[in-house]
Design an enzyme around this catalytic site. Sequence first.
Site, mmCIF file in Angstrom:
data_model
loop_
_atom_site.group_PDB
_atom_site.id
_atom_site.type_symbol
_atom_site.label_atom_id
_atom_site.label_comp_id
_atom_site.label_asym_id
_atom_site.label_seq_id
_atom_site.Cartn_x
_atom_site.Cartn_y
_atom_site.Cartn_z
ATOM 1 N N HIS A 1 28.229 0.462 -2.503
ATOM 2 C CA HIS A 1 27.316 -0.194 -1.688
ATOM 3 C C HIS A 1 28.047 -1.119 -0.647
ATOM 4 O O HIS A 1 27.507 -1.104 0.599
ATOM 5 C CB HIS A 1 26.328 -1.223 -2.504
ATOM 6 C CG HIS A 1 25.296 -0.601 -3.347
ATOM 7 N ND1 HIS A 1 24.363 0.362 -2.866
ATOM 8 C CD2 HIS A 1 24.846 -0.718 -4.497
ATOM 9 C CE1 HIS A 1 23.660 0.679 -3.551
ATOM 10 N NE2 HIS A 1 23.786 0.170 -4.723
ATOM 11 N N HIS B 1 30.226 1.610 -8.636
ATOM 12 C CA HIS B 1 28.990 1.769 -7.867
ATOM 13 C C HIS B 1 28.707 0.680 -6.763
ATOM 14 O O HIS B 1 28.246 0.886 -5.711
ATOM 15 C CB HIS B 1 27.962 1.853 -8.831
ATOM 16 C CG HIS B 1 26.572 2.132 -8.330
ATOM 17 N ND1 HIS B 1 25.741 3.220 -7.739
ATOM 18 C CD2 HIS B 1 25.534 0.911 -8.023
ATOM 19 C CE1 HIS B 1 24.519 2.761 -7.565
ATOM 20 N NE2 HIS B 1 24.399 1.307 -7.549
ATOM 21 N N GLU B 2 28.767 -0.445 -7.228
ATOM 22 C CA GLU B 2 28.409 -1.703 -6.500
ATOM 23 C C GLU B 2 29.534 -1.828 -5.312
ATOM 24 O O GLU B 2 29.031 -2.206 -4.101
ATOM 25 C CB GLU B 2 28.700 -2.975 -7.225
ATOM 26 C CG GLU B 2 27.666 -3.079 -8.421
ATOM 27 C CD GLU B 2 26.251 -3.300 -8.109
ATOM 28 O OE1 GLU B 2 25.818 -3.391 -6.815
ATOM 29 O OE2 GLU B 2 25.467 -2.637 -8.740
ATOM 30 N N ASP C 1 26.199 5.892 -6.302
ATOM 31 C CA ASP C 1 26.710 6.836 -7.145
ATOM 32 C C ASP C 1 27.864 7.779 -7.016
ATOM 33 O O ASP C 1 28.956 7.963 -7.482
ATOM 34 C CB ASP C 1 25.522 7.369 -7.742
ATOM 35 C CG ASP C 1 24.789 6.616 -8.625
ATOM 36 O OD1 ASP C 1 24.993 5.495 -9.067
ATOM 37 O OD2 ASP C 1 23.412 7.133 -8.836
ATOM 38 N N GLU D 1 21.190 4.256 -3.404
ATOM 39 C CA GLU D 1 21.829 4.248 -4.392
ATOM 40 C C GLU D 1 22.365 5.698 -4.941
ATOM 41 O O GLU D 1 23.685 5.779 -5.596
ATOM 42 C CB GLU D 1 20.525 4.269 -5.585
ATOM 43 C CG GLU D 1 19.798 2.784 -5.771
ATOM 44 C CD GLU D 1 20.979 1.793 -6.163
ATOM 45 O OE1 GLU D 1 21.632 1.931 -7.117
ATOM 46 O OE2 GLU D 1 20.909 0.727 -5.357
#
Length: 410
Positions: free
Chosen positions: A280, A276-277, A358, A354
Amino acid sequence: MTANTLFWIIVSIIIIDFLVDKILDALNAKHYNDPVPDSLKDVFDEQEYEKSQRYKKSNYKFGMVSSTFSVVVLLLFLFLDGFDFADTLARSVSDNAILIALIFFGIIMLGSDLLSLPFSWYHTFVIEEKFGFNKTTPRTFILDKLKGWGMLIVLGGGILALIVWFYQFAGDSFWWYAWILVAAFSIFLNMFYARLIVPLFNKQTPLSEGSLRNKIEAYAQKEGFTLEKIFVIDSSKRSTKANAYFSGFGSEKRVTLYDTLITDLQDEEIVAVLAHEVGHYKKNHIIINMVISILSTGFTLWILSLFVGNPLLSEALGVENPGFHIGLVAFGILYSPISELTGIIMNYLSRKFEYQADNFAKQTYKAQPLISGLKKLSKNSLSNLTPHPAYVFVHYSHPPLYKRFRNLER
């Protein structure tokens, strides 16, 4: 417009902002007992859910008391000419504009922090302790406070001194210089935060060789994501709550895992959280947020340059001698409605990011470990599973958990 009119506008903004915030808090509190969405029913058992309800209610009551105290103190400070007292005291020490500004804000910040200290102590050693989160010792609490003051004096004081100096020689055009300074500092801090700031508060150690590191490196290699620096910080010395984050870019890019995260989650769940990070990072969310922040800062400084020299701002706060530091305080209050609006917009954008992160984790790794990992993190932090939509719209930088799961399970 007269100084008296502007004074009442300032008072009105403070009161309205407080009331809106408390109304949102009350709406959110009314939803504490709502039925949990079906997708989240396995987060808590009955006993844990009751505990989460008590935790939320305790924080709600505490927030009402502490925020009411803060706004009452601020209003009393306004009505009793507190800003004039601080300005007079600063001018009695020096007639240098930079020193006056530093002393003035030093008085304000120190006074504010000392008044809020009992509330901070109570929240840490009573509420967080009661619900099993607190691991902070009184010694660590005091050292953290002293280190925070030191950083505020060195970094905050240094930037303020330079901005006042820019104003002295550039007048209304100071905002260009201030903008460049703040932008450069923001980029520098983002890049070297983990190397320079984190060690002041936490011990960082490289993640040891083993299954978890191998899985993280295998995922990063598969996605063409260069990741050589993986660190673990001793967050457990302050709290049982867990987290993970990326910081820096280029050669300073690193991932930091809370030691509590490694304890609470399985390897696959941790890799999913990191995926997930990585999302980003791959989607350039960090760069986009930084650019927006820098542009927003430039706009704010430009607006500030139009008004900060107006003696009406100082008069509205009851200060006889106009000064940059007084104008800055008055402008900060008057600008707060715009800050609230930009904050809402940034939160909306953050929630979109977000979902994208995801989706990236789901597409490049797996959805199920991320879902189970988020459920564990929510359970261990006694998160609110039924927030009010209005509260989410204004305050949440992440979508509510059930919406994230609905998106991941599609």
